[in-house]
Each structure stands twice: as C-alpha cells, then as structure tokens.
Design an enzyme around this catalytic site. Structure first.
Site, PDB file in Angstrom:
ATOM      1  N   PRO A 147       0.792  -1.219   0.000  1.00 18.55           N
ATOM      2  CA  PRO A 147       0.000   0.000   0.000  1.00 18.55           C
ATOM      3  C   PRO A 147       0.831   1.280   0.000  1.00 18.55           C
ATOM      4  O   PRO A 147       1.856   1.363   0.674  1.00 18.55           O
ATOM      5  CB  PRO A 147      -0.826  -0.106   1.281  1.00 18.55           C
ATOM      6  CG  PRO A 147      -0.120  -1.106   2.124  1.00 18.55           C
ATOM      7  CD  PRO A 147       0.533  -2.063   1.174  1.00 18.55           C
ATOM      8  N   ASN A 148       0.343   2.221  -0.775  1.00 22.80           N
ATOM      9  CA  ASN A 148       0.883   3.592  -0.886  1.00 22.80           C
ATOM     10  C   ASN A 148       2.187   3.673  -1.668  1.00 22.80           C
ATOM     11  O   ASN A 148       2.684   4.776  -1.920  1.00 22.80           O
ATOM     12  CB  ASN A 148       1.049   4.237   0.509  1.00 22.80           C
ATOM     13  CG  ASN A 148      -0.278   4.363   1.224  1.00 22.80           C
ATOM     14  OD1 ASN A 148      -1.222   4.909   0.664  1.00 22.80           O
ATOM     15  ND2 ASN A 148      -0.377   3.835   2.424  1.00 22.80           N
ATOM     16  N   ARG A 168       5.162  10.959  -2.782  1.00 22.43           N
ATOM     17  CA  ARG A 168       4.840  10.685  -1.382  1.00 22.43           C
ATOM     18  C   ARG A 168       6.039  10.984  -0.478  1.00 22.43           C
ATOM     19  O   ARG A 168       7.067  10.302  -0.571  1.00 22.43           O
ATOM     20  CB  ARG A 168       4.480   9.204  -1.239  1.00 22.43           C
ATOM     21  CG  ARG A 168       4.198   8.776   0.180  1.00 22.43           C
ATOM     22  CD  ARG A 168       4.199   7.262   0.315  1.00 22.43           C
ATOM     23  NE  ARG A 168       3.859   6.856   1.654  1.00 22.43           N
ATOM     24  CZ  ARG A 168       4.058   5.628   2.139  1.00 22.43           C
ATOM     25  NH1 ARG A 168       4.597   4.692   1.367  1.00 22.43           N
ATOM     26  NH2 ARG A 168       3.737   5.347   3.364  1.00 22.43           N
ATOM     27  N   TYR A 217      10.883   8.837   1.429  1.00 23.00           N
ATOM     28  CA  TYR A 217      10.835   7.712   0.485  1.00 23.00           C
ATOM     29  C   TYR A 217      11.589   7.975  -0.825  1.00 23.00           C
ATOM     30  O   TYR A 217      11.661   7.092  -1.674  1.00 23.00           O
ATOM     31  CB  TYR A 217       9.369   7.352   0.181  1.00 23.00           C
ATOM     32  CG  TYR A 217       8.637   6.860   1.407  1.00 23.00           C
ATOM     33  CD1 TYR A 217       8.898   5.606   1.948  1.00 23.00           C
ATOM     34  CD2 TYR A 217       7.694   7.661   2.061  1.00 23.00           C
ATOM     35  CE1 TYR A 217       8.251   5.147   3.085  1.00 23.00           C
ATOM     36  CE2 TYR A 217       7.034   7.216   3.202  1.00 23.00           C
ATOM     37  CZ  TYR A 217       7.323   5.955   3.705  1.00 23.00           C
ATOM     38  OH  TYR A 217       6.680   5.504   4.841  1.00 23.00           O
ATOM     39  N   ASN A 272       8.179  -5.415  -0.471  1.00 17.30           N
ATOM     40  CA  ASN A 272       7.970  -4.236   0.366  1.00 17.30           C
ATOM     41  C   ASN A 272       6.480  -4.190   0.658  1.00 17.30           C
ATOM     42  O   ASN A 272       5.685  -3.755  -0.188  1.00 17.30           O
ATOM     43  CB  ASN A 272       8.427  -2.950  -0.330  1.00 17.30           C
ATOM     44  CG  ASN A 272       8.309  -1.747   0.603  1.00 17.30           C
ATOM     45  OD1 ASN A 272       7.676  -1.827   1.653  1.00 17.30           O
ATOM     46  ND2 ASN A 272       8.914  -0.629   0.219  1.00 17.30           N
ATOM     47  N   ALA A 317       2.909  -0.596   5.017  1.00 11.16           N
ATOM     48  CA  ALA A 317       2.422  -0.626   6.403  1.00 11.16           C
ATOM     49  C   ALA A 317       1.949  -2.015   6.823  1.00 11.16           C
ATOM     50  O   ALA A 317       1.909  -2.322   8.029  1.00 11.16           O
ATOM     51  CB  ALA A 317       1.295   0.395   6.577  1.00 11.16           C
ATOM     52  N   GLU A 335      12.674  -9.211   2.655  1.00  5.58           N
ATOM     53  CA  GLU A 335      11.855  -8.072   3.107  1.00  5.58           C
ATOM     54  C   GLU A 335      12.613  -6.787   2.806  1.00  5.58           C
ATOM     55  O   GLU A 335      13.820  -6.709   3.050  1.00  5.58           O
ATOM     56  CB  GLU A 335      11.607  -8.214   4.613  1.00  5.58           C
ATOM     57  CG  GLU A 335      10.850  -7.051   5.226  1.00  5.58           C
ATOM     58  CD  GLU A 335      10.694  -7.210   6.741  1.00  5.58           C
ATOM     59  OE1 GLU A 335      10.879  -8.340   7.272  1.00  5.58           O
ATOM     60  OE2 GLU A 335      10.401  -6.193   7.393  1.00  5.58           O
ATOM     61  N   HIS A 341      12.505  -2.331   2.782  1.00  2.00           N
ATOM     62  CA  HIS A 341      11.909  -1.025   3.070  1.00  2.00           C
ATOM     63  C   HIS A 341      12.817   0.036   2.490  1.00  2.00           C
ATOM     64  O   HIS A 341      14.046  -0.065   2.626  1.00  2.00           O
ATOM     65  CB  HIS A 341      11.767  -0.789   4.574  1.00  2.00           C
ATOM     66  CG  HIS A 341      11.063  -1.908   5.263  1.00  2.00           C
ATOM     67  ND1 HIS A 341       9.713  -2.084   5.198  1.00  2.00           N
ATOM     68  CD2 HIS A 341      11.549  -2.948   5.991  1.00  2.00           C
ATOM     69  CE1 HIS A 341       9.391  -3.173   5.864  1.00  2.00           C
ATOM     70  NE2 HIS A 341      10.479  -3.728   6.356  1.00  2.00           N
ATOM     71  N   ARG A 377      12.676   5.455  12.670  1.00  2.00           N
ATOM     72  CA  ARG A 377      11.378   6.138  12.602  1.00  2.00           C
ATOM     73  C   ARG A 377      10.511   5.778  13.821  1.00  2.00           C
ATOM     74  O   ARG A 377      11.032   5.341  14.833  1.00  2.00           O
ATOM     75  CB  ARG A 377      10.708   5.780  11.269  1.00  2.00           C
ATOM     76  CG  ARG A 377      11.569   6.194  10.066  1.00  2.00           C
ATOM     77  CD  ARG A 377      10.893   5.877   8.750  1.00  2.00           C
ATOM     78  NE  ARG A 377       9.643   6.607   8.618  1.00  2.00           N
ATOM     79  CZ  ARG A 377       8.702   6.310   7.707  1.00  2.00           C
ATOM     80  NH1 ARG A 377       8.888   5.296   6.870  1.00  2.00           N
ATOM     81  NH2 ARG A 377       7.599   7.019   7.633  1.00  2.00           N
TER      82      ARG A 377
HETATM   83  C1  DHK Z   1       6.893   1.801   3.427  1.00  2.00           C
HETATM   84  C2  DHK Z   1       5.736   2.123   4.063  1.00  2.00           C
HETATM   85  O1  DHK Z   1       4.655   2.428   3.367  1.00  2.00           O
HETATM   86  C3  DHK Z   1       5.671   2.213   5.534  1.00  2.00           C
HETATM   87  O2  DHK Z   1       4.384   1.904   6.028  1.00  2.00           O
HETATM   88  C4  DHK Z   1       6.709   1.360   6.212  1.00  2.00           C
HETATM   89  C5  DHK Z   1       8.084   1.314   4.153  1.00  2.00           C
HETATM   90  C6  DHK Z   1       8.087   1.624   5.620  1.00  2.00           C
HETATM   91  C7  DHK Z   1       9.365   1.722   3.428  1.00  2.00           C
HETATM   92  O3  DHK Z   1      10.239   2.335   4.027  1.00  2.00           O
HETATM   93  O4  DHK Z   1       9.497   1.395   2.243  1.00  2.00           O
HETATM   94  O5  DHK Z   1       6.707   1.597   7.594  1.00  2.00           O
END
Ligand code: DHK
Length: 147
Positions: free
Chosen positions: A13-14, A21, A26, A77, A80, A101, A103, A110
């Site tokens: 998500p996102n 974003r 990011y 990835n 959340a 995994e 990120h 964080r």
């Molecule tokens: C991406 C997200 O959307 C967060 O919810 C994670 C992760 C971290 C990233 O760092 O890629 O906490």
C-alpha cells in the site's frame, strides 16, 4: 519451474505514490522507475522479474499464493502491512518461496510502531534504509541465494 529463475517484486500500500509521497522519507524515484530498474537489473543477473503493486492486503495474499511453484523468489515491500498483517506472513509460509523483506526508509530510525515486522522471522534477510537502491541490492542478494 526450470531454466531462467523467476522473481516477483511485490509492493504494498501507498507505494504507487512513490515520487510524490513524502520524498524526504521515500525519495523522489517513482514506482515505475523502480520497476523498470528491477527488470533491467534482473536481466543482467539472469532473473526474469515480474513487478506488481497493490493497496489491498487480500490481493497481495493471492499473488503470494500464486507464487508457489511459479516464482523462485519474492522481493517484498509490504508497506504498512509489514507492521500489521498476519495474513501476508501466513501466505508467505504457505507459498514456501524464499523472500527478502525490503523497506526504502530505515524503519528503525522512525516511529516505534515501524520497528516491529511480522515478516522478518520468515525472511531470508531484510534490506532497509537504502531507498530505491535497495531493490537492486535485494535482487543481488536473491541471485546469490538462488545460486
Ligand atoms: C513503506 C511504508 O509504506 C511504511 O508503512 C513502512 C516502508 C516503511 C518503506 O520504508 O518502504 O513503515
């Protein structure tokens, strides 16, 4: 499965919002650019890379289930869902596909709720804090794992 190794790069998500974003967290690279770089880097490593993104937990679960017997490795990835989902690690366990995994951000620098992952105990390894570069690092590591 035979011949070329298949790798699924899965974003949760996102992550479709990458580029706009919270770029200080990011980065400014878009998901399309990350995915194109993954496919290109996969070609260098002899890996056939398929990229998918979903904002929906169930869709991610379905794709992980479908990876069983069709994919040699998963770079994940989970966004959340890393910190909240039981269904995704259950699917990873059921799929029996080795996964890394990932990120973009250093989750340990964080908020505390980002420090716990339900995925890490099942992962071959975890890459975090290297931004978009993390995906090519993960592909390098996966190539080594599968060698
Ligand atoms: C991406 C997200 O959307 C967060 O919810 C994670 C992760 C971290 C990233 O760092 O890629 O906490």
């Amino acid at each position: 499965m035979s011949g070329q190794k298949n790798i699924l790069v899965l974003n949760g998500p996102n992550l479709n919002m990458l580029g706009t974003r919270e770029p200080t967290i990011y980065g400014s690279t878009t998901l399309a650019d990350i995915e194109a770089a993954c496919v290109a880097h996969g070609e260098v490593l002899g890996l056939a890379v398929t990229c998918r993104q979903s904002n929906h937990e169930g869709e991610l679960v379905t794709w992980i289930q479908q990876a069983r017997g069709t994919q040699n490795g998963i770079i994940l990835n989970a966004g959340a869902y890393t910190h909240t989902s039981i269904a995704i690690p259950d699917a990873l366990g059921a799929s029996e596909v080795p996964f890394i995994e990932l990120h973009l951000s250093n989750v340990f620098a964080r908020e505390e709720f980002r420090h716990h992952s339900w995925l890490s105990p099942l992962a071959k390894g975890v890459i975090c804090g290297f931004g978009a570069k993390g995906y090519s690092l993960a592909l390098d590591a996966m190539a080594d794992i599968l060698d």
